[in-house]
Write a protein that holds these residues in place. Structure first.
Motif, PDB file in Angstrom:
ATOM      1  N   LYS A  23      -5.162  52.531  -6.763  1.00 11.65           N
ATOM      2  CA  LYS A  23      -4.343  52.665  -5.559  1.00 11.65           C
ATOM      3  C   LYS A  23      -5.064  52.189  -4.308  1.00 11.65           C
ATOM      4  O   LYS A  23      -4.464  51.592  -3.408  1.00 11.65           O
ATOM      5  N   TYR A  26      -4.924  48.434  -4.089  1.00 14.67           N
ATOM      6  CA  TYR A  26      -3.592  47.981  -3.672  1.00 14.67           C
ATOM      7  C   TYR A  26      -3.361  48.236  -2.182  1.00 14.67           C
ATOM      8  O   TYR A  26      -2.697  47.442  -1.503  1.00 14.67           O
ATOM      9  N   ILE A  27      -3.904  49.342  -1.682  1.00 14.95           N
ATOM     10  CA  ILE A  27      -3.782  49.626  -0.248  1.00 14.95           C
ATOM     11  C   ILE A  27      -4.522  48.568   0.567  1.00 14.95           C
ATOM     12  O   ILE A  27      -4.033  48.099   1.602  1.00 14.95           O
ATOM     13  N   ALA A  30      -2.509  45.381   0.546  1.00 16.60           N
ATOM     14  CA  ALA A  30      -1.165  45.456   1.137  1.00 16.60           C
ATOM     15  C   ALA A  30      -0.986  44.588   2.379  1.00 16.60           C
ATOM     16  O   ALA A  30       0.025  43.883   2.498  1.00 16.60           O
ATOM     17  N   LEU A  34       1.742  41.660   2.538  1.00 15.47           N
ATOM     18  CA  LEU A  34       2.796  41.733   3.554  1.00 15.47           C
ATOM     19  C   LEU A  34       2.832  40.458   4.389  1.00 15.47           C
ATOM     20  O   LEU A  34       3.912  39.941   4.727  1.00 15.47           O
TER      21      LEU A  34
END
Length: 312
Positions: A23, A26-27, A30, A34
């Motif tokens: 996680k 992925y953070i 991000a 984006l």
């Protein structure tokens, strides 16, 4: 049907486990994801304009569809060959003269043993990257301008005839290339210095034992060690062969060199923004993208044919 549902459920479950496990990765990813979604993938809807007589008041779906009308008009326009010539000439000069410079600078910096001196040099050559093209072109006018330029002032002081560096057609493409080298060559060394740091030091020790000179070590150890990086970056550079920099050329463009400075980017701005022909200007942008894609695929296949890993 039940089997397909189980497969889908298993895939979703595996994906959820992977996200939960990684996680934090992925953070971290991000913001980059984006960025690409907002500025790379979402704008692809704009390609519809190439097939429409687009009106901002009607929107995408209600504007008149014109098929390949703008494509035919673009490729039969007498300006097309001029734009293509200028764009390719500037891009080829950048590939021939600009692309190798960061490699050479990285090799030279790699040979510097005094860490303090190396950091000072790196800082100095990185600095122009953080300056806008407005500042870079402004500095060039202060140095090379015909009226009050420092170089021309010195030439006149010693009895010479002033040279129109910024408006001389024979010098224009060379000035663009020199500006690109000055601004970005230092920054481009970062990737190559990182690649050089990954070369096994034992290879240099073995070469020294065999009596190899510094030059022979560079040719037989250093360059082969970063060859894959060079090839990947060259493939990526070929993909941008039609992107020669709108801001720099637009700032440098003037009457005497307009026939040499007009490229696809400036043409799309002039026709699309200033004249409001959005669909026609989109064709120019789409043509650039298609050419870049073709060059990436071809160069990647060529690299693999010669035994290199390539880009993908």
């Amino acid at each position: 049907m039940e089997k397909a549902s189980k497969i889908k459920g298993s895939w979703v479950q595996d994906w959820a486990v992977a996200i939960k496990r990684d996680k934090y990765l992925y953070i971290m990813a991000a913001p980059g994801l984006l960025f690409f979604l907002l500025f790379k993938y979402f704008p692809l809807w704009g390609l519809l304009l190439a097939f429409q007589n687009y009106s901002p008041y009607l929107g995408f779906w209600d504007s008149e569809w014109v098929g390949l009308k703008y494509f035919n008009e673009f490729f039969t326009n007498p300006d097309f060959m001029l734009l293509f010539r200028n764009t390719m000439a500037i891009s080829l000069l950048n590939i021939i003269f600009f692309f190798p410079i960061p490699i050479v600078v990285a090799l030279l910096l790699n040979e510097v043993r005094k860490l303090a001196f190396k950091k000072i040099v790196q800082t100095v050559i990185y600095l122009p990257h953080f300056l806008s093209w407005v500042i870079i072109v402004g500095i060039c006018f202060l140095i090379f301008g015909q009226g009050s330029g420092v170089i021309n002032q010195l030439i006149a002081e010693y009895g010479g005839q002033k040279i129109e560096f910024m408006t001389e057609p024979n010098l224009f493409w060379g000035m663009l290339t020199a500006q690109s080298i000055w601004k970005e060559a230092g920054w481009g060394t970062i990737i190559f210095l990182a690649a050089l740091a990954g070369i096994n030091s034992e290879l240099y020790e073995a070469a020294q034992i065999d009596g190899a000179s510094r030059w022979q070590q560079a040719m037989n150890v250093t360059l082969p060690g970063i060859k894959s990086t060079i090839i990947v970056l060259l493939i990526l550079r070929l993909g941008q062969v039609m992107d020669v920099g709108f801001e720099q050329i637009y700032l440098m463009m003037s009457g005497p060199v307009a026939h040499l400075a007009d490229v696809f980017d400036t043409y799309a701005y002039r026709v699309g923004i200033q004249q409001g022909r959005f669909g026609y200007a989109t064709v120019a942008g789409l043509f650039k993208s298609v050419v870049g894609l073709i060059l990436v695929v071809m160069s990647n296949r060529l690299a693999k044919k010669f035994g290199e890993e390539g880009l993908y």
